[in-house]
Design a protein around this motif. Structure first.
Motif, PDB file in Angstrom:
ATOM      1  N   GLU A   1       0.840  -1.210   0.000  1.00  0.00           N
ATOM      2  CA  GLU A   1       0.000   0.000   0.000  1.00  0.00           C
ATOM      3  C   GLU A   1       0.869   1.252   0.000  1.00  0.00           C
ATOM      4  O   GLU A   1       0.627   2.194  -0.759  1.00  0.00           O
ATOM      5  N   ILE A   2       1.860   1.249   0.848  1.00  0.00           N
ATOM      6  CA  ILE A   2       2.743   2.406   0.961  1.00  0.00           C
ATOM      7  C   ILE A   2       3.561   2.567  -0.313  1.00  0.00           C
ATOM      8  O   ILE A   2       3.695   3.675  -0.841  1.00  0.00           O
ATOM      9  N   ALA A   3       4.094   1.466  -0.836  1.00  0.00           N
ATOM     10  CA  ALA A   3       4.889   1.527  -2.064  1.00  0.00           C
ATOM     11  C   ALA A   3       4.045   2.061  -3.224  1.00  0.00           C
ATOM     12  O   ALA A   3       4.536   2.875  -4.021  1.00  0.00           O
ATOM     13  N   ALA A   4       2.795   1.637  -3.313  1.00  0.00           N
ATOM     14  CA  ALA A   4       1.913   2.114  -4.386  1.00  0.00           C
ATOM     15  C   ALA A   4       1.651   3.610  -4.247  1.00  0.00           C
ATOM     16  O   ALA A   4       1.670   4.356  -5.237  1.00  0.00           O
ATOM     17  N   LEU A   5       1.427   4.056  -3.020  1.00  0.00           N
ATOM     18  CA  LEU A   5       1.194   5.478  -2.783  1.00  0.00           C
ATOM     19  C   LEU A   5       2.437   6.296  -3.136  1.00  0.00           C
ATOM     20  O   LEU A   5       2.343   7.335  -3.794  1.00  0.00           O
ATOM     21  N   LEU A   6       3.599   5.826  -2.730  1.00  0.00           N
ATOM     22  CA  LEU A   6       4.849   6.531  -3.039  1.00  0.00           C
ATOM     23  C   LEU A   6       5.099   6.584  -4.545  1.00  0.00           C
ATOM     24  O   LEU A   6       5.526   7.609  -5.074  1.00  0.00           O
ATOM     25  N   ALA A   7       4.804   5.478  -5.235  1.00  0.00           N
ATOM     26  CA  ALA A   7       4.972   5.457  -6.694  1.00  0.00           C
ATOM     27  C   ALA A   7       4.019   6.453  -7.356  1.00  0.00           C
ATOM     28  O   ALA A   7       4.408   7.170  -8.289  1.00  0.00           O
ATOM     29  N   THR A   8       2.805   6.529  -6.869  1.00  0.00           N
ATOM     30  CA  THR A   8       1.831   7.475  -7.411  1.00  0.00           C
ATOM     31  C   THR A   8       2.292   8.906  -7.163  1.00  0.00           C
ATOM     32  O   THR A   8       2.190   9.768  -8.049  1.00  0.00           O
ATOM     33  N   LEU A   9       2.814   9.169  -5.984  1.00  0.00           N
ATOM     34  CA  LEU A   9       3.345  10.505  -5.676  1.00  0.00           C
ATOM     35  C   LEU A   9       4.503  10.861  -6.600  1.00  0.00           C
ATOM     36  O   LEU A   9       4.569  11.983  -7.122  1.00  0.00           O
ATOM     37  N   ARG A  10       5.421   9.914  -6.801  1.00  0.00           N
ATOM     38  CA  ARG A  10       6.564  10.181  -7.681  1.00  0.00           C
ATOM     39  C   ARG A  10       6.090  10.531  -9.089  1.00  0.00           C
ATOM     40  O   ARG A  10       6.611  11.455  -9.718  1.00  0.00           O
ATOM     41  N   THR A  11       5.116   9.790  -9.580  1.00  0.00           N
ATOM     42  CA  THR A  11       4.581  10.044 -10.918  1.00  0.00           C
ATOM     43  C   THR A  11       3.878  11.385 -10.971  1.00  0.00           C
ATOM     44  O   THR A  11       4.094  12.177 -11.893  1.00  0.00           O
ATOM     45  N   LEU A  12       3.030  11.655  -9.987  1.00  0.00           N
ATOM     46  CA  LEU A  12       2.274  12.907  -9.973  1.00  0.00           C
ATOM     47  C   LEU A  12       3.198  14.106  -9.918  1.00  0.00           C
ATOM     48  O   LEU A  12       2.982  15.101 -10.612  1.00  0.00           O
TER      49      LEU A  12
END
Length: 144
Positions: free
Chosen positions: A83-94
């Motif tokens: 969950e955390i990794a997915a959120l961090l990946a989304t933040l990096r992309t955004l």
């Protein structure tokens, strides 16, 4: 400091850094909005614009990710590393500026060109997003 505590502290640091970035973006957008439309008479009216006016709509994905990060930090049960990794990946992309298009990336690029505070806040967030302890697999995040 155990790895879990270090990851938790870095997630807290990331939350604070994202708040500073969000505030810098809001401040910059408010100034631009007021130059074109006149002074916003109150903070309450400004909040209403942020929540409902199309001018500020591009900031909502960042707001939503910040809320989700806060929810993960507040959960009584452990949040999975996934969950955390997915959120961090989304933040990096955004938070990847783009000279092209008209979505978040383009607005973000423009804000980075106009606002020194956004540049500084962006650098702080990107540094935290590259942190090795936030990028280990699997990470278990526990509410202390």
């Amino acid at each position: 400091m155990p790895a879990q505590n270090q990851a938790r502290a870095q997630l807290d640091d990331l939350s604070r850094a994202l708040l500073r970035l969000h505030k810098a973006l809001l401040d910059g957008e408010r100034q631009t909005y007021e130059r074109l439309h006149g002074r916003i008479p109150s903070n309450g009216q400004f909040l209403q614009l942020v929540l409902g006016d199309g001018w500020f709509a591009w900031l909502r994905p960042l707001s939503q990710l910040m809320v989700r990060l806060g929810e993960l930090a507040e959960e009584e049960e452990a949040s999975t590393g996934e969950e955390i990794a997915a959120l961090l990946a989304t933040l990096r992309t955004l938070l990847t500026p783009s000279e092209e298009g008209d979505g978040f990336g383009r607005h973000y690029y423009d804000a980075l060109q106009r606002e020194p505070d956004v540049v500084l806040a962006h650098a702080a967030v990107r540094t935290l997003l590259r942190s090795p302890s936030l990028n280990k697999e699997p990470v278990r995040h526990y509410r202390s």
